[in-house]
Design an enzyme around this catalytic site. Structure first.
Site, PDB file in Angstrom:
ATOM      1  CG  ASP A 145      -1.996  -5.114  -1.064  1.00 45.02           C
ATOM      2  OD1 ASP A 145      -1.199  -5.060  -2.006  1.00 45.02           O
ATOM      3  OD2 ASP A 145      -3.151  -5.558  -1.168  1.00 45.02           O
ATOM      4  CE  LYS A 168       4.563  -9.151   0.178  1.00 41.08           C
ATOM      5  NZ  LYS A 168       3.168  -8.752   0.388  1.00 41.08           N
ATOM      6  N   GLY A 219       2.216  -5.923  -6.562  1.00 34.75           N
ATOM      7  CA  GLY A 219       2.574  -4.524  -6.756  1.00 34.75           C
ATOM      8  C   GLY A 219       3.325  -4.042  -5.540  1.00 34.75           C
ATOM      9  CG  HIS A 220       6.441  -5.482  -4.026  1.00 34.59           C
ATOM     10  ND1 HIS A 220       7.347  -6.492  -4.153  1.00 34.59           N
ATOM     11  CD2 HIS A 220       5.354  -6.038  -3.438  1.00 34.59           C
ATOM     12  CE1 HIS A 220       6.829  -7.613  -3.672  1.00 34.59           C
ATOM     13  NE2 HIS A 220       5.619  -7.367  -3.235  1.00 34.59           N
ATOM     14  CD  GLN A 235       1.065 -12.523  -5.229  1.00 32.93           C
ATOM     15  OE1 GLN A 235       1.829 -13.464  -5.269  1.00 32.93           O
ATOM     16  NE2 GLN A 235       1.040 -11.607  -6.154  1.00 32.93           N
ATOM     17  CB  THR A 255      -1.703  -4.671  -9.296  1.00 35.60           C
ATOM     18  OG1 THR A 255      -0.451  -4.933  -8.669  1.00 35.60           O
ATOM     19  CG2 THR A 255      -1.754  -5.385 -10.630  1.00 35.60           C
ATOM     20  CB  THR A 256      -6.493  -3.736  -9.673  1.00 34.12           C
ATOM     21  OG1 THR A 256      -6.611  -3.761  -8.248  1.00 34.12           O
ATOM     22  CG2 THR A 256      -5.971  -5.068 -10.173  1.00 34.12           C
ATOM     23  N   GLY A 257      -5.710  -0.584  -8.617  1.00 36.47           N
ATOM     24  CA  GLY A 257      -6.318   0.660  -8.149  1.00 36.47           C
ATOM     25  C   GLY A 257      -7.579   0.442  -7.323  1.00 36.47           C
ATOM     26  CE  LYS A 295       0.209   2.084   4.551  1.00 37.48           C
ATOM     27  NZ  LYS A 295      -0.514   1.869   3.279  1.00 37.48           N
ATOM     28  N   GLY A 344       6.267   5.857   8.418  1.00 36.14           N
ATOM     29  CA  GLY A 344       5.934   6.812   7.353  1.00 36.14           C
ATOM     30  C   GLY A 344       6.263   6.197   6.009  1.00 36.14           C
TER      31      GLY A 344
HETATM   32  P1  IMP Z   1      -4.879 -13.467  -8.715  1.00 35.57           P
HETATM   33  O1  IMP Z   1      -3.577 -13.624  -8.027  1.00 35.57           O
HETATM   34  O2  IMP Z   1      -4.891 -12.332  -9.710  1.00 35.57           O
HETATM   35  O3  IMP Z   1      -5.403 -14.744  -9.276  1.00 35.57           O
HETATM   36  O4  IMP Z   1      -5.966 -13.021  -7.607  1.00 35.57           O
HETATM   37  C1  IMP Z   1      -6.374 -13.880  -6.568  1.00 35.57           C
HETATM   38  C2  IMP Z   1      -6.556 -13.108  -5.268  1.00 35.57           C
HETATM   39  O5  IMP Z   1      -5.298 -12.680  -4.785  1.00 35.57           O
HETATM   40  C3  IMP Z   1      -7.399 -11.848  -5.411  1.00 35.57           C
HETATM   41  O6  IMP Z   1      -8.149 -11.667  -4.222  1.00 35.57           O
HETATM   42  C4  IMP Z   1      -6.367 -10.753  -5.549  1.00 35.57           C
HETATM   43  O7  IMP Z   1      -6.865  -9.502  -5.142  1.00 35.57           O
HETATM   44  C5  IMP Z   1      -5.302 -11.271  -4.588  1.00 35.57           C
HETATM   45  N1  IMP Z   1      -3.951 -10.770  -4.895  1.00 35.57           N
HETATM   46  C6  IMP Z   1      -3.138 -11.168  -5.877  1.00 35.57           C
HETATM   47  N2  IMP Z   1      -1.970 -10.503  -5.832  1.00 35.57           N
HETATM   48  C7  IMP Z   1      -2.045  -9.670  -4.788  1.00 35.57           C
HETATM   49  C8  IMP Z   1      -1.129  -8.743  -4.198  1.00 35.57           C
HETATM   50  O8  IMP Z   1       0.014  -8.565  -4.628  1.00 35.57           O
HETATM   51  N3  IMP Z   1      -1.586  -8.075  -3.102  1.00 35.57           N
HETATM   52  C9  IMP Z   1      -2.816  -8.288  -2.585  1.00 35.57           C
HETATM   53  N4  IMP Z   1      -3.690  -9.150  -3.087  1.00 35.57           N
HETATM   54  C10 IMP Z   1      -3.308  -9.838  -4.179  1.00 35.57           C
END
Ligand code: IMP
Length: 426
Positions: free
Chosen positions: A14, A17, A41-42, A224, A300-302, A331, A416
């Site tokens: 996050d 990127k 999530g981009h 990630q 991705t998950t909010g 940022k 921004g």
């Molecule tokens: P998983 O990738 O869903 O197995 O999650 C493992 C860990 O990686 C968790 O702490 C997630 O929140 C984190 N994670 C996975 N993908 C992302 C991402 O794109 N951004 C930030 N954290 C991520």
């Protein structure tokens, strides 16, 4: 630009990127995703709209770029088809998207297992995105998973699914008390996905290497980040892929010797979603201020992201592992209006100061961050700055300190949310 450039996250993901890839994709011919899945999530703001991409490389927003989902990615076809349809609805063509025939599939049982395993871990849950990523990579390394090419060959698919199906059903029903999956339904579902995705599926390793030979410029887009890497991150609070430059080579099918430049994306402060150590986390009001100002909620998950001061122990470690040449600092505007800022330069532990991230989670949890204090700047000062020289003096001090401590030059500065809000330092 150098012919092959990699963009890597330096913190816990996050970092913004998506926006940096979008900016640098202008100069590239090919954009490649090499690892992870729709856990990523981009967010990219373009054409006055907000695009949230999960599996498709950010280069898709340009008409003339080839976008590759490489062999190292795990693909949930349902989610990918949804993403393709969403882009098409917005008038974005997906004709230039190519998917590796070697990429692995996220199967419906992977998602159930991810969810159930998290529940079973209880207090010790990892905080995964529950997208089935861990179970899919587990099956990949266990050598029982199905791949994209299998969706195009019914006989192969049937045979491979038979090998795993009974076992998965035993786990789902006996361990997690779920209803068993129906073989016919799974088969029908994946044959349909294969039919829809067929025009995009190809040997991307050949395609990419042919493009390189033809002199095309390639951007490797990391998902990630370094601290979530299976080997280098805060294990077990990590993802199941290698979001570091070494992982990009494996996941794209590109020889390491071709990578000429590595850009590390550093957010001006630190965030993390999910569990695990976070030495500079702010559990007070300041953490809330940063979260609200920076809109720090998961794409991705909010989920609300944990927020903290910039941690250069983390960034220094990422520079080392990935061979980062230049930094894209994102940022910076979020920190505007905060009178006093802090940057962590080391961790104090048992009388010593650690400069690189420790292996032991206990050490990472118990250490005390060593901070340097900085004077802040105002919102207006950042908003009006259009080049490096016109940035507020205190912001420049903040940036130059990062360069001094990490040994990498800051090249791009995000001021921004919009595509245009980027200052090029050199
Ligand atoms: P998983 O990738 O869903 O197995 O999650 C493992 C860990 O990686 C968790 O702490 C997630 O929140 C984190 N994670 C996975 N993908 C992302 C991402 O794109 N951004 C930030 N954290 C991520």
């Amino acid at each position: 630009m150098q012919q092959i450039r990699a963009i890597v996250g330096t913190q816990w993901g996050d970092e913004g990127k998506g926006k940096i890839v979008d900016f640098l994709a202008k100069e590239a011919d090919v954009v490649v995703r090499a690892q992870g899945g729709n856990n990523a999530g981009h967010t990219v703001e373009a054409f006055g709209k907000v695009f949230k991409l999960h599996l498709i490389p950010s280069g898709i927003l340009y008409k003339d770029k080839l976008n590759i989902i490489g062999n190292g990615v795990v693909i949930d076809p349902e989610s990918l088809i949804q993403e393709i349809e969403n882009l098409q609805k917005e008038g974005i063509s997906t004709e230039n998207l190519k998917i590796s025939d070697r990429a692995h599939l996220v199967m419906p049982y992977h998602k159930i297992l991810d969810e159930e395993q998290e529940r079973q871990r209880g207090e010790d849950s990892l905080g995964t995105t529950k997208r089935g990523i861990g179970p899919a990579y587990t099956d990949k390394t266990e050598r029982t998973n199905l791949r994209v090419c299998d969706m195009l060959d019914e006989e192969e698919f049937v045979q491979k699914l038979r090998n795993v199906y009974e076992r998965k059903n035993v786990i789902l029903t006996n361990v997690y008390h779920k209803i068993p999956m129906k073989f016919g339904e799974l088969l029908e579902q994946f044959m349909r996905y294969g039919e829809i995705l067929k025009p995009y599926i190809t040997d991307t390793i050949k395609l990419l290497n042919d493009s390189i030979k033809a002199g095309k410029k390639v951007l490797l887009e990391g998902a990630q980040a370094t601290m979530l890497d299976l080997d280098y991150g805060t294990y077990p609070y990590v993802t199941s892929s290698h979001p570091t430059v070494g992982g990009f080579c494996i996941g794209a099918g590109i020889a390491p010797k071709y990578i000429q430049e590595v850009v590390g994306v550093v957010k001006a402060y630190t965030t993390r979603v999910g569990k695990g150590p976070f030495p500079t986390e702010l559990l007070d009001k300041m953490g809330d201020i940063i979260r609200e100002k920076g809109r720090e909620y998961g794409t991705t998950t909010g989920r609300p992201r944990r927020c903290g001061w910039l941690d250069l122990v983390v960034v220094r470690y990422a520079v080392l592992i990935n061979g980062i040449d230049r930094i894209a600092l994102t940022k910076l505007d979020t920190l505007s209006g905060i009178p006093k800022l802090k940057i962590c330069t080391g961790y104090r532990y048992e009388g010593k100061v650690l400069e690189l991230f420790p292996a032991s989670l206990r050490v990472a949890m118990e250490c005390e961050p060593v901070y340097e204090e900085f004077e802040g700047w105002s919102e207006e000062e950042i908003k009006s700055a259009k080049d490096y020289d016109s940035l507020p003096k205190n912001a420049k001090k903040y940036i130059e300190f990062i360069e001094k401590e990490t040994g990498a030059k800051v090249w791009l500065i995000g001021t921004g949310p919009s595509r245009e809000d980027i200052i090029v330092k050199e």
